[in-house]
Design a protein around this motif. Sequence first.
Motif: not given
Length: 89
Positions: A17-32
């Motif tokens: 629940k507290p996790l962000p949704p999985p990315p839909q493509n490979q161009k995402f920024n990974l949170p620190s």
Amino acid sequence: MPLPCQIESGLQKLIRKPLPPPPQNQKFNLPSVYQEAYSHQKFLIYDKRKTIYGGRLMIFASEEQLNVPYHLDVLFAEGTSKASPKLFD
């Protein structure tokens, strides 16, 4: 009384629940928060987008984990790509 599989499913939903949704493509920024280990050491050691990799290659390891193989006589490894999300096999 709920069945064990129902309890497990409920726990998995609660954990995610507290996790962000999985990315839909490979161009995402990974949170620190995902780039460091709990000890605030660097955990994301490689993150590059190249077509020879089929898209994006990310390698996660702590400094301690990188040094472990040098002190072993035998190393056993196992891949769990079936358990990884779609974009991360």
